[in-house]
Enzyme design. Structure first.
Site, PDB file in Angstrom:
ATOM      1  N   ASP A 139      -6.088   5.029  -3.287  1.00 37.53           N
ATOM      2  CA  ASP A 139      -6.507   3.335  -3.733  1.00 37.53           C
ATOM      3  C   ASP A 139      -5.382   2.594  -2.929  1.00 37.53           C
ATOM      4  OD1 ASP A 139      -8.378   1.785  -4.902  1.00 37.53           O
ATOM      5  OD2 ASP A 139      -6.996   1.383  -5.680  1.00 37.53           O
TER       6      ASP A 139
ATOM      7  N   ASP B 255     -10.485   9.216  -2.268  1.00 38.44           N
ATOM      8  CA  ASP B 255      -9.600   8.609  -1.917  1.00 38.44           C
ATOM      9  C   ASP B 255      -8.672   8.334  -1.887  1.00 38.44           C
ATOM     10  OD1 ASP B 255     -10.271   5.726  -3.396  1.00 38.44           O
ATOM     11  OD2 ASP B 255     -11.642   6.550  -3.052  1.00 38.44           O
TER      12      ASP B 255
END
Length: 285
Positions: free
Chosen positions: A214, A212
């Site tokens: 952040d 992902d």
């Protein structure tokens, strides 16, 4: 007992709870308590490999409760001298995107409450300017080049991984601050694991899967647990292939500074000698 020895270890991260085909398990008692799970030992590419899931076989241990000292000591007691450490990370900067595999070359510790050394008395100061073994990193990068990394972008060479205490994710402000420092990745388990491996005179490298971006690196609600777990699951076969190809390429650890840094130093803790429970004295193992 050769069936209880291994030369190489893989420490599995979030979502990575098994690696070996038809392994046998070894229960190891350490001076620091129990490791995250019994150590599984099997053969990969003709080499004896140990595996331990750092969070436990069912993710029992959150990042701030992992017994890293027991894990690394147990592996060293079985003879392990080289450690591959796949982990899930968040991306902080635009040079990485979800799905990338990064082989970091630097580490920043932002944890707050972890026991991070085997040294409990005396003067033993670990050299740690370069936290990851160049030989093991080179094997990972070579494996990634040979296999194409299993994704369009392949393998990213280098980057700084900042390790936070967890188990919460970063605030948006924290994430933006980390990115402003030039740090590339954020993680919750890479410290003190890398330090302890060096104290155990093991060659260690992290293999970081970006799951992902952040919280401060993009708009939106920020990262969530389900997203991280799902991305890691999607890439399990890719990581297994990369690990197998890396194991085939690992260099001889003899002479590496990761293992000989303590030559001439009187260590104040014991390093197992690799005979499944024995220990060596002084600064050699």
């Amino acid at each position: 007992m050769e069936h209880q020895r291994a030369d190489i270890a893989v420490i599995g991260g979030t979502g990575f709870y098994a690696f070996l085909d038809d392994p046998h398990e070894v229960e190891v008692t350490t001076p620091y308590g129990d490791p995250s799970a019994p150590i599984a030992i099997g053969t990969v590419a003709g080499r004896s490999v140990a595996f331990v899931p750092r969070h436990g076989p069912h993710h029992e241990f959150p990042p701030h409760r992992i017994n890293h000292r027991a894990n690394l000591w147990a592996l060293r007691s079985l003879g392990v001298r080289q450690v591959l450490a796949p982990c899930a990370v968040g991306g902080l900067r635009p040079e990485v995107v979800p799905g990338d595999v990064v082989v970091p070359d630097q580490l920043v510790d932002r944890t707050t409450g972890r026991v991070q050394s085997y040294v409990e008395t005396g003067a033993v100061h670990l050299p740690f300017a370069d936290p990851y073994c160049s030989g093991v990193r080179g094997a990972v990068l070579g494996a990634g080049e040979a296999t194409g990394g299993g994704a369009e972008r392949g393998i990213v060479d280098g980057g700084t991984m900042v390790v936070i205490e967890g188990p919460r994710f970063s605030t948006r402000a924290e994430s933006r601050w980390y990115a402003d420092q030039g740090w590339t990745l954020v993680n919750m388990t890479g410290h003190p694991e890398a330090v302890l491996a060096r104290e155990m005179q093991q060659c260690y490298a992290a293999i970081a899967l970006v799951t992902d971006m952040d919280a401060g690196a993009e708009d939106g609600a920020g990262v969530g647990q389900a997203e991280v777990f799902a991305r890691f699951k999607e890439n399990l076969d890719r990581l297994r292939g990369l690990l197998t190809a890396t194991i085939e390429r690992l260099p001889d650890p003899d002479g590496c500074s990761c293992s000989n840094w303590a030559d001439g130093i009187d260590l104040t803790y014991e390093v197992p000698d690799g005979s499944a429970g024995g220990v060596s004295g002084g600064g050699r193992a």
